[in-house]
Write a protein that holds these residues in place. Structure first.
Motif, PDB file in Angstrom:
ATOM      1  N   VAL A  92       0.717  -1.209  -0.191  1.00  0.00           N
ATOM      2  CA  VAL A  92       0.036   0.150   0.047  1.00  0.00           C
ATOM      3  C   VAL A  92       0.774   1.020  -0.032  1.00  0.00           C
ATOM      4  O   VAL A  92       0.654   2.128  -0.626  1.00  0.00           O
ATOM      5  CB  VAL A  92      -0.932   0.047   1.050  1.00  0.00           C
ATOM      6  N   LEU A  93       1.977   1.111   0.919  1.00  0.00           N
ATOM      7  CA  LEU A  93       2.807   2.430   0.875  1.00  0.00           C
ATOM      8  C   LEU A  93       3.549   2.455  -0.310  1.00  0.00           C
ATOM      9  O   LEU A  93       3.598   3.741  -0.795  1.00  0.00           O
ATOM     10  CB  LEU A  93       3.757   1.965   1.951  1.00  0.00           C
ATOM     11  N   LEU A  94       3.985   1.674  -1.125  1.00  0.00           N
ATOM     12  CA  LEU A  94       4.702   1.916  -2.414  1.00  0.00           C
ATOM     13  C   LEU A  94       3.684   2.118  -3.634  1.00  0.00           C
ATOM     14  O   LEU A  94       4.121   3.038  -4.492  1.00  0.00           O
ATOM     15  CB  LEU A  94       5.472   0.455  -2.932  1.00  0.00           C
ATOM     16  N   GLY A  95       2.220   1.793  -3.316  1.00  0.00           N
ATOM     17  CA  GLY A  95       1.364   2.279  -4.139  1.00  0.00           C
ATOM     18  C   GLY A  95       1.134   3.776  -4.083  1.00  0.00           C
ATOM     19  O   GLY A  95       1.078   4.556  -5.103  1.00  0.00           O
ATOM     20  N   SER A  96       1.229   4.309  -2.984  1.00  0.00           N
ATOM     21  CA  SER A  96       0.910   5.808  -2.503  1.00  0.00           C
ATOM     22  C   SER A  96       2.310   6.437  -3.127  1.00  0.00           C
ATOM     23  O   SER A  96       2.258   7.546  -3.917  1.00  0.00           O
ATOM     24  CB  SER A  96       0.914   6.003  -1.107  1.00  0.00           C
ATOM     25  N   VAL A  97       3.513   5.894  -2.816  1.00  0.00           N
ATOM     26  CA  VAL A  97       4.657   6.432  -3.499  1.00  0.00           C
ATOM     27  C   VAL A  97       4.558   6.667  -4.843  1.00  0.00           C
ATOM     28  O   VAL A  97       5.059   7.416  -5.582  1.00  0.00           O
ATOM     29  CB  VAL A  97       5.842   5.674  -2.811  1.00  0.00           C
ATOM     30  N   SER A  98       4.107   5.504  -5.910  1.00  0.00           N
ATOM     31  CA  SER A  98       4.123   5.460  -7.038  1.00  0.00           C
ATOM     32  C   SER A  98       3.105   6.608  -7.643  1.00  0.00           C
ATOM     33  O   SER A  98       3.361   7.065  -8.510  1.00  0.00           O
ATOM     34  CB  SER A  98       3.635   4.133  -7.518  1.00  0.00           C
ATOM     35  N   LEU A  99       1.994   6.801  -7.088  1.00  0.00           N
ATOM     36  CA  LEU A  99       1.226   7.569  -7.253  1.00  0.00           C
ATOM     37  C   LEU A  99       1.704   9.168  -7.288  1.00  0.00           C
ATOM     38  O   LEU A  99       1.337   9.987  -8.023  1.00  0.00           O
ATOM     39  CB  LEU A  99      -0.146   7.580  -6.331  1.00  0.00           C
ATOM     40  N   GLY A 135      10.957  10.462   2.000  1.00  0.00           N
ATOM     41  CA  GLY A 135      10.990  11.870   2.824  1.00  0.00           C
ATOM     42  C   GLY A 135      12.190  12.672   1.988  1.00  0.00           C
ATOM     43  O   GLY A 135      12.217  13.817   1.856  1.00  0.00           O
ATOM     44  N   ALA A 136      13.268  12.023   1.898  1.00  0.00           N
ATOM     45  CA  ALA A 136      14.460  12.502   1.157  1.00  0.00           C
ATOM     46  C   ALA A 136      14.060  13.201  -0.177  1.00  0.00           C
ATOM     47  O   ALA A 136      14.536  14.468  -0.386  1.00  0.00           O
ATOM     48  CB  ALA A 136      15.683  11.671   1.104  1.00  0.00           C
ATOM     49  N   PHE A 137      13.123  12.400  -1.031  1.00  0.00           N
ATOM     50  CA  PHE A 137      12.786  12.926  -2.278  1.00  0.00           C
ATOM     51  C   PHE A 137      12.025  14.108  -2.105  1.00  0.00           C
ATOM     52  O   PHE A 137      12.244  14.983  -3.228  1.00  0.00           O
ATOM     53  CB  PHE A 137      11.872  11.671  -2.952  1.00  0.00           C
ATOM     54  N   ILE A 138      11.074  13.939  -1.052  1.00  0.00           N
ATOM     55  CA  ILE A 138      10.124  15.246  -1.051  1.00  0.00           C
ATOM     56  C   ILE A 138      11.054  16.430  -0.729  1.00  0.00           C
ATOM     57  O   ILE A 138      10.717  17.598  -1.200  1.00  0.00           O
ATOM     58  CB  ILE A 138       9.145  14.907   0.057  1.00  0.00           C
ATOM     59  N   GLY A 155       9.627  -0.946   5.006  1.00  0.00           N
ATOM     60  CA  GLY A 155       8.907   0.182   4.971  1.00  0.00           C
ATOM     61  C   GLY A 155       9.634   1.297   5.505  1.00  0.00           C
ATOM     62  O   GLY A 155       9.342   2.446   5.222  1.00  0.00           O
ATOM     63  N   SER A 156      10.473   1.023   6.468  1.00  0.00           N
ATOM     64  CA  SER A 156      11.150   2.177   7.177  1.00  0.00           C
ATOM     65  C   SER A 156      11.908   3.069   5.961  1.00  0.00           C
ATOM     66  O   SER A 156      12.346   4.015   6.214  1.00  0.00           O
ATOM     67  CB  SER A 156      12.127   1.768   8.316  1.00  0.00           C
ATOM     68  N   TRP A 157      12.563   2.064   5.258  1.00  0.00           N
ATOM     69  CA  TRP A 157      13.600   2.574   4.297  1.00  0.00           C
ATOM     70  C   TRP A 157      12.737   3.103   3.214  1.00  0.00           C
ATOM     71  O   TRP A 157      13.298   4.093   2.464  1.00  0.00           O
ATOM     72  CB  TRP A 157      14.594   1.422   3.592  1.00  0.00           C
ATOM     73  N   ILE A 158      11.623   2.844   2.842  1.00  0.00           N
ATOM     74  CA  ILE A 158      10.865   3.300   1.791  1.00  0.00           C
ATOM     75  C   ILE A 158      10.413   4.901   2.194  1.00  0.00           C
ATOM     76  O   ILE A 158      10.407   5.676   1.440  1.00  0.00           O
ATOM     77  CB  ILE A 158       9.460   2.469   1.587  1.00  0.00           C
ATOM     78  N   ALA A 207      15.859  -0.422  -1.543  1.00  0.00           N
ATOM     79  CA  ALA A 207      16.139  -1.903  -1.225  1.00  0.00           C
ATOM     80  C   ALA A 207      17.759  -1.995  -0.998  1.00  0.00           C
ATOM     81  O   ALA A 207      18.250  -3.019  -0.356  1.00  0.00           O
ATOM     82  CB  ALA A 207      15.662  -2.857  -2.619  1.00  0.00           C
ATOM     83  N   SER A 208      18.420  -1.092  -1.825  1.00  0.00           N
ATOM     84  CA  SER A 208      20.052  -1.199  -1.595  1.00  0.00           C
ATOM     85  C   SER A 208      20.362  -0.583  -0.108  1.00  0.00           C
ATOM     86  O   SER A 208      21.256  -1.453   0.585  1.00  0.00           O
ATOM     87  CB  SER A 208      20.631   0.107  -2.533  1.00  0.00           C
ATOM     88  N   LEU A 209      19.579   0.255   0.434  1.00  0.00           N
ATOM     89  CA  LEU A 209      20.010   0.678   1.783  1.00  0.00           C
ATOM     90  C   LEU A 209      19.648  -0.427   2.946  1.00  0.00           C
ATOM     91  O   LEU A 209      20.176  -0.776   3.542  1.00  0.00           O
ATOM     92  CB  LEU A 209      19.329   1.939   2.503  1.00  0.00           C
ATOM     93  N   LEU A 210      18.479  -1.343   2.542  1.00  0.00           N
ATOM     94  CA  LEU A 210      18.146  -2.457   3.194  1.00  0.00           C
ATOM     95  C   LEU A 210      19.168  -3.445   3.225  1.00  0.00           C
ATOM     96  O   LEU A 210      19.681  -4.074   4.319  1.00  0.00           O
ATOM     97  CB  LEU A 210      16.716  -2.859   3.249  1.00  0.00           C
ATOM     98  N   LEU A 211      19.510  -3.746   2.031  1.00  0.00           N
ATOM     99  CA  LEU A 211      20.600  -4.741   2.047  1.00  0.00           C
ATOM    100  C   LEU A 211      21.938  -4.305   2.374  1.00  0.00           C
ATOM    101  O   LEU A 211      22.540  -5.115   3.163  1.00  0.00           O
ATOM    102  CB  LEU A 211      20.772  -4.851   0.280  1.00  0.00           C
ATOM    103  N   LEU A 212      22.451  -3.102   2.584  1.00  0.00           N
ATOM    104  CA  LEU A 212      23.610  -2.616   3.061  1.00  0.00           C
ATOM    105  C   LEU A 212      23.382  -2.877   4.744  1.00  0.00           C
ATOM    106  O   LEU A 212      24.266  -3.351   5.450  1.00  0.00           O
ATOM    107  CB  LEU A 212      24.003  -1.270   3.176  1.00  0.00           C
ATOM    108  N   LYS A 213      22.213  -2.452   5.269  1.00  0.00           N
ATOM    109  CA  LYS A 213      21.812  -2.643   6.691  1.00  0.00           C
ATOM    110  C   LYS A 213      21.834  -4.326   6.883  1.00  0.00           C
ATOM    111  O   LYS A 213      22.793  -4.513   8.054  1.00  0.00           O
ATOM    112  CB  LYS A 213      20.318  -2.185   6.913  1.00  0.00           C
TER     113      LYS A 213
END
Length: 239
Positions: free
Chosen positions: A176-183, A226-229, A218-221, A198-204
């Motif tokens: 649902v979150l990614l759907g909102s982000v894509s919108l 937020g950084a994009f905004i 979801g936390s990384w999404i 996904a890259s940040l999560l993989l590094l973690k």
């Protein structure tokens, strides 16, 4: 500086500090079995109900010299830091003219990231709020088809993984979150966000070496979102 602007900055700071106090309270009590009974704030140490004078953002901490008034034990600096930071952020939002767009979404994203990282759960209320914010602040119609494709693809992955592995590989809240982000972002920026998250999560995961444990996505999404905004808002403001 006009007097009206000084008043606007003052009320923005007050609103930000009060909101920060509320968000810290919500985070501290999230997941509690008796959360519905904890309508009043209580002392972190002795559990005594706090009175109104103990709940004034920033000033209560300063006047009490960083100690609880009931048991005289040290208070966490997270209260003072969060209230000062959000007060300053809301003043900045007024200066930029984006109090009710930028000022509301960033605290919600931070709270969601903290809760998801700690509990691996995305509160449905925050997910709905982000969706409503996207509808109110974006020209989402042109991104509707792309967002639908993203959600459909993720749902296919979700059900396929659940069928063959008998566990969820990706939460419905994340979808649902990614759907909102894509919108909001559309193509190709939403794909950039997914790749970065996904890259940040993989590094973690690599850094923590906890390969067998479940990790919050979801936390990384939301942090990347937020950084994009912020980049869009500050770049547009500077331009």
């Amino acid at each position: 500086m006009p007097e009206s602007m000084i008043v606007s900055y003052f009320f923005a700071a007050v609103f930000g500090a009060v909101l920060a106090s509320f968000l810290v309270h919500e985070y501290d009590n999230y997941g509690s079995d008796n959360k519905t009974a904890k309508l009043r704030s209580i002392c972190d140490h002795c559990g005594k109900n706090l009175n109104a004078l103990n709940l004034v953002p920033i000033f209560s901490f300063v006047f009490q010299l960083g100690k609880s008034s009931c048991c005289k034990k040290s208070l966490s600096f997270k209260y003072l830091f969060t209230e000062l930071a959000l007060a300053a952020f809301f003043v900045l939002c007024v200066y930029m003219g984006n109090l009710f767009s930028l000022g509301l979404i960033i605290p919600a994203l931070i709270l969601l990231a903290l809760i998801d990282e700690k509990y691996q759960e995305i509160p449905i209320g925050l997910n709905i709020f982000i969706f409503i914010w996207v509808i109110a602040n974006a020209s989402f119609i042109e991104n509707l088809l792309f967002a639908g494709v993203v959600v459909l693809f993720l749902l296919t992955l979700y059900w396929g993984y659940l069928k063959y592995r008998k566990v969820e590989g990706l939460g419905l809240g994340d979808i649902v979150l990614l759907g909102s982000v894509s919108l909001y972002l559309g193509f190709p920026y939403a794909l950039y966000l997914i790749t970065i998250s996904a890259s940040l999560l993989l590094l973690k995961i690599i850094g923590s070496r906890r390969y067998q444990e479940r990790h919050a996505f979801g936390s990384w999404i939301v942090l990347t979102f937020g950084a994009f905004i912020l980049f869009q808002e500050f770049y547009g403001f500077a331009g």
